[in-house]
Design a protein around this motif. Structure first.
Motif, PDB file in Angstrom:
ATOM      1  N   TYR A   1       0.855  -1.187   0.000  1.00  0.00           N
ATOM      2  CA  TYR A   1       0.000   0.000   0.000  1.00  0.00           C
ATOM      3  C   TYR A   1       0.900   1.250   0.000  1.00  0.00           C
ATOM      4  CZ  TYR A   1      -3.366   3.494   1.545  1.00  0.00           C
ATOM      5  OH  TYR A   1      -4.147   4.618   1.650  1.00  0.00           O
ATOM      6  N   TYR A   2       2.097   1.083   0.585  1.00  0.00           N
ATOM      7  CA  TYR A   2       3.072   2.165   0.663  1.00  0.00           C
ATOM      8  C   TYR A   2       4.103   2.014  -0.454  1.00  0.00           C
ATOM      9  CZ  TYR A   2       0.993   2.596   5.272  1.00  0.00           C
ATOM     10  OH  TYR A   2       0.102   2.737   6.287  1.00  0.00           O
ATOM     11  N   SER A   3       4.751   3.110  -0.804  1.00  0.00           N
ATOM     12  CA  SER A   3       5.784   3.080  -1.844  1.00  0.00           C
ATOM     13  C   SER A   3       7.153   2.881  -1.210  1.00  0.00           C
ATOM     14  CB  SER A   3       5.791   4.399  -2.622  1.00  0.00           C
ATOM     15  OG  SER A   3       4.611   4.538  -3.347  1.00  0.00           O
ATOM     16  N   TYR A   4       8.004   2.145  -1.921  1.00  0.00           N
ATOM     17  CA  TYR A   4       9.375   1.888  -1.502  1.00  0.00           C
ATOM     18  C   TYR A   4      10.312   2.281  -2.629  1.00  0.00           C
ATOM     19  CZ  TYR A   4       7.225  -0.979   2.075  1.00  0.00           C
ATOM     20  OH  TYR A   4       6.458  -1.411   3.116  1.00  0.00           O
ATOM     21  N   SER A   5      11.549   2.579  -2.259  1.00  0.00           N
ATOM     22  CA  SER A   5      12.530   2.926  -3.275  1.00  0.00           C
ATOM     23  C   SER A   5      13.937   2.666  -2.747  1.00  0.00           C
ATOM     24  CB  SER A   5      12.394   4.402  -3.657  1.00  0.00           C
ATOM     25  OG  SER A   5      13.374   4.758  -4.609  1.00  0.00           O
ATOM     26  N   ALA A   6      14.857   2.403  -3.663  1.00  0.00           N
ATOM     27  CA  ALA A   6      16.269   2.314  -3.309  1.00  0.00           C
ATOM     28  C   ALA A   6      16.815   3.720  -3.059  1.00  0.00           C
ATOM     29  CB  ALA A   6      17.042   1.624  -4.421  1.00  0.00           C
ATOM     30  N   ASN A   7      16.138   4.712  -3.588  1.00  0.00           N
ATOM     31  CA  ASN A   7      16.472   6.129  -3.395  1.00  0.00           C
ATOM     32  C   ASN A   7      15.184   6.842  -2.981  1.00  0.00           C
ATOM     33  OD1 ASN A   7      19.284   6.027  -4.434  1.00  0.00           O
ATOM     34  ND2 ASN A   7      18.212   5.359  -6.274  1.00  0.00           N
TER      35      ASN A   7
ATOM     36  N   THR B   1       7.710  10.616  -0.431  1.00  0.00           N
ATOM     37  CA  THR B   1       6.523   9.761  -0.502  1.00  0.00           C
ATOM     38  C   THR B   1       6.860   8.267  -0.512  1.00  0.00           C
ATOM     39  OG1 THR B   1       6.487   9.862  -2.915  1.00  0.00           O
ATOM     40  CG2 THR B   1       5.185  11.518  -1.724  1.00  0.00           C
ATOM     41  N   SER B   2       8.153   7.924  -0.293  1.00  0.00           N
ATOM     42  CA  SER B   2       8.513   6.500  -0.323  1.00  0.00           C
ATOM     43  C   SER B   2       9.470   6.143   0.820  1.00  0.00           C
ATOM     44  CB  SER B   2       9.137   6.127  -1.664  1.00  0.00           C
ATOM     45  OG  SER B   2      10.319   6.863  -1.895  1.00  0.00           O
ATOM     46  N   TYR B   3       9.408   4.879   1.209  1.00  0.00           N
ATOM     47  CA  TYR B   3      10.273   4.344   2.262  1.00  0.00           C
ATOM     48  C   TYR B   3      11.521   3.722   1.655  1.00  0.00           C
ATOM     49  CZ  TYR B   3       6.399   4.903   5.523  1.00  0.00           C
ATOM     50  OH  TYR B   3       5.404   5.417   6.287  1.00  0.00           O
ATOM     51  N   ASP B   4      12.600   3.755   2.402  1.00  0.00           N
ATOM     52  CA  ASP B   4      13.857   3.168   1.975  1.00  0.00           C
ATOM     53  C   ASP B   4      13.806   1.652   2.157  1.00  0.00           C
ATOM     54  OD1 ASP B   4      16.595   3.106   1.161  1.00  0.00           O
ATOM     55  OD2 ASP B   4      17.185   2.992   3.273  1.00  0.00           O
ATOM     56  N   ILE B   5      14.031   0.915   1.073  1.00  0.00           N
ATOM     57  CA  ILE B   5      13.986  -0.550   1.137  1.00  0.00           C
ATOM     58  C   ILE B   5      15.084  -1.075   2.053  1.00  0.00           C
ATOM     59  CG2 ILE B   5      14.068  -2.708  -0.163  1.00  0.00           C
ATOM     60  CD1 ILE B   5      13.367  -1.050  -2.671  1.00  0.00           C
ATOM     61  N   TRP B   6      16.296  -0.568   1.913  1.00  0.00           N
ATOM     62  CA  TRP B   6      17.437  -1.054   2.681  1.00  0.00           C
ATOM     63  C   TRP B   6      17.195  -0.863   4.180  1.00  0.00           C
ATOM     64  CZ3 TRP B   6      23.122   0.752   1.377  1.00  0.00           C
ATOM     65  CH2 TRP B   6      24.014   0.202   2.299  1.00  0.00           C
ATOM     66  N   SER B   7      16.796   0.343   4.594  1.00  0.00           N
ATOM     67  CA  SER B   7      16.535   0.608   6.019  1.00  0.00           C
ATOM     68  C   SER B   7      15.434  -0.296   6.551  1.00  0.00           C
ATOM     69  CB  SER B   7      16.135   2.074   6.228  1.00  0.00           C
ATOM     70  OG  SER B   7      17.194   2.938   5.907  1.00  0.00           O
ATOM     71  N   THR B   8      14.396  -0.479   5.763  1.00  0.00           N
ATOM     72  CA  THR B   8      13.290  -1.334   6.181  1.00  0.00           C
ATOM     73  C   THR B   8      13.751  -2.786   6.313  1.00  0.00           C
ATOM     74  OG1 THR B   8      11.693   0.132   5.094  1.00  0.00           O
ATOM     75  CG2 THR B   8      10.956  -2.110   5.586  1.00  0.00           C
ATOM     76  N   ALA B   9      14.506  -3.271   5.335  1.00  0.00           N
ATOM     77  CA  ALA B   9      15.004  -4.649   5.378  1.00  0.00           C
ATOM     78  C   ALA B   9      15.945  -4.850   6.568  1.00  0.00           C
ATOM     79  CB  ALA B   9      15.715  -4.996   4.067  1.00  0.00           C
TER      80      ALA B   9
ATOM     81  N   LYS C   1      11.487   1.833  16.134  1.00  0.00           N
ATOM     82  CA  LYS C   1      10.223   1.408  15.523  1.00  0.00           C
ATOM     83  C   LYS C   1       9.747   2.304  14.388  1.00  0.00           C
ATOM     84  CE  LYS C   1       5.435   0.283  16.647  1.00  0.00           C
ATOM     85  NZ  LYS C   1       5.353  -1.075  16.141  1.00  0.00           N
ATOM     86  N   TYR C   2      10.065   3.573  14.448  1.00  0.00           N
ATOM     87  CA  TYR C   2       9.467   4.510  13.508  1.00  0.00           C
ATOM     88  C   TYR C   2      10.465   4.934  12.428  1.00  0.00           C
ATOM     89  CZ  TYR C   2       6.411   4.570  17.507  1.00  0.00           C
ATOM     90  OH  TYR C   2       5.608   4.175  18.540  1.00  0.00           O
ATOM     91  N   LEU C   3      10.139   4.636  11.195  1.00  0.00           N
ATOM     92  CA  LEU C   3      10.947   5.046  10.058  1.00  0.00           C
ATOM     93  C   LEU C   3      10.071   5.932   9.181  1.00  0.00           C
ATOM     94  CD1 LEU C   3      13.583   4.687   8.347  1.00  0.00           C
ATOM     95  CD2 LEU C   3      12.385   2.840   7.159  1.00  0.00           C
ATOM     96  N   GLY C   4      10.573   7.081   8.857  1.00  0.00           N
ATOM     97  CA  GLY C   4       9.804   7.979   8.013  1.00  0.00           C
ATOM     98  C   GLY C   4      10.135   7.793   6.541  1.00  0.00           C
ATOM     99  N   THR C   5       9.343   8.396   5.702  1.00  0.00           N
ATOM    100  CA  THR C   5       9.649   8.391   4.276  1.00  0.00           C
ATOM    101  C   THR C   5      10.914   9.227   4.070  1.00  0.00           C
ATOM    102  OG1 THR C   5       8.178  10.278   3.948  1.00  0.00           O
ATOM    103  CG2 THR C   5       7.249   8.087   3.540  1.00  0.00           C
ATOM    104  N   ASN C   6      11.617   8.979   2.981  1.00  0.00           N
ATOM    105  CA  ASN C   6      12.829   9.715   2.615  1.00  0.00           C
ATOM    106  C   ASN C   6      13.930   9.616   3.677  1.00  0.00           C
ATOM    107  OD1 ASN C   6      14.281  11.252   0.762  1.00  0.00           O
ATOM    108  ND2 ASN C   6      13.753  13.160   1.773  1.00  0.00           N
ATOM    109  N   ASP C   7      13.936   8.534   4.455  1.00  0.00           N
ATOM    110  CA  ASP C   7      14.887   8.377   5.554  1.00  0.00           C
ATOM    111  C   ASP C   7      15.826   7.206   5.260  1.00  0.00           C
ATOM    112  OD1 ASP C   7      16.258   8.079   7.918  1.00  0.00           O
ATOM    113  OD2 ASP C   7      14.474   8.015   9.190  1.00  0.00           O
ATOM    114  N   ILE C   8      17.105   7.511   5.032  1.00  0.00           N
ATOM    115  CA  ILE C   8      18.095   6.457   4.783  1.00  0.00           C
ATOM    116  C   ILE C   8      19.037   6.293   5.985  1.00  0.00           C
ATOM    117  CG2 ILE C   8      18.020   6.722   2.272  1.00  0.00           C
ATOM    118  CD1 ILE C   8      20.743   8.211   2.538  1.00  0.00           C
TER     119      ILE C   8
END
Length: 176
Positions: free
Chosen positions: A89-95, A99-107, A132-139
């Motif tokens: 439902y949310y967007s992810y990105s390598a960059n 409006t998107s979450y970092d895949i690496w940080s989430t993984a 627990k809390y990761l924001g969008t555009n956060d690497i």
């Protein structure tokens, strides 16, 4: 296994696999006697997963606040099954962008749960991977902090140069 349909707007299957590899590298150098190691491709139907399965997949749920979740099943105190799901439902990105979450940080965060680490909720720990809390555009959660490393060492001990624990993770892509 990594679900072969794991992709979202702004992120490809390769983006997910590269991010997971990067997150694995962080945990493998945490100074503890365990290692994530790629396992064999496994294919099965959803709902027919055998025990001892470690998988990464996705779901789509608009009324769930978590952008990713990990479910760890233990049998007699031993981890027997781990499932990590990215909420598409949310967007992810390598960059990532605003409006998107970092895949690496989430993984990296979700793999910490594979190792039995809990979420940090104290704001003074906001730079930790396990916060627990990761924001969008956060690497900023791509790399383990000393607190993250201390947490894993408190469970598994310090490295002696011998790998006492090996956790097989999916090489992907495989569908389920």
């Amino acid at each position: 296994h990594i679900n072969s349909n794991l992709s979202s707007a702004g992120a490809s299957q390769q983006d997910y696999e590269t991010a997971i590899e990067s997150a694995v590298a962080q945990w493998n150098t945490a100074g503890s006697p365990f290692r994530f190691s790629k396992g064999a491709n496994v294919s099965y139907s959803k709902g027919q997963e055998p025990s001892g399965v470690y998988q990464i997949g996705y779901y789509i749920e608009s009324n769930v606040p978590d952008h990713a979740t990990t479910v760890v099943t233990q049998t007699s105190g031993v981890i027997s099954k781990v499932e990590t799901y990215f909420n598409q439902y949310y967007s992810y990105s390598a960059n990532p962008t605003s409006t998107s979450y970092d895949i690496w940080s989430t993984a990296c965060h979700e793999l910490g749960h594979w190792l039995s680490l809990a979420d940090e909720t104290n704001a003074s720990c906001s730079m930790n991977v396990m916060y627990k809390y990761l924001g969008t555009n956060d690497i900023s959660h791509r790399y383990l902090t000393e607190d993250d490393k201390a947490g894993i060492k408190s469970i598994y001990g310090s490295s002696t140069g011998i790998e006492d624990y090996i956790i097989f993770y999916p090489p992907g892509p495989t569908s389920f």
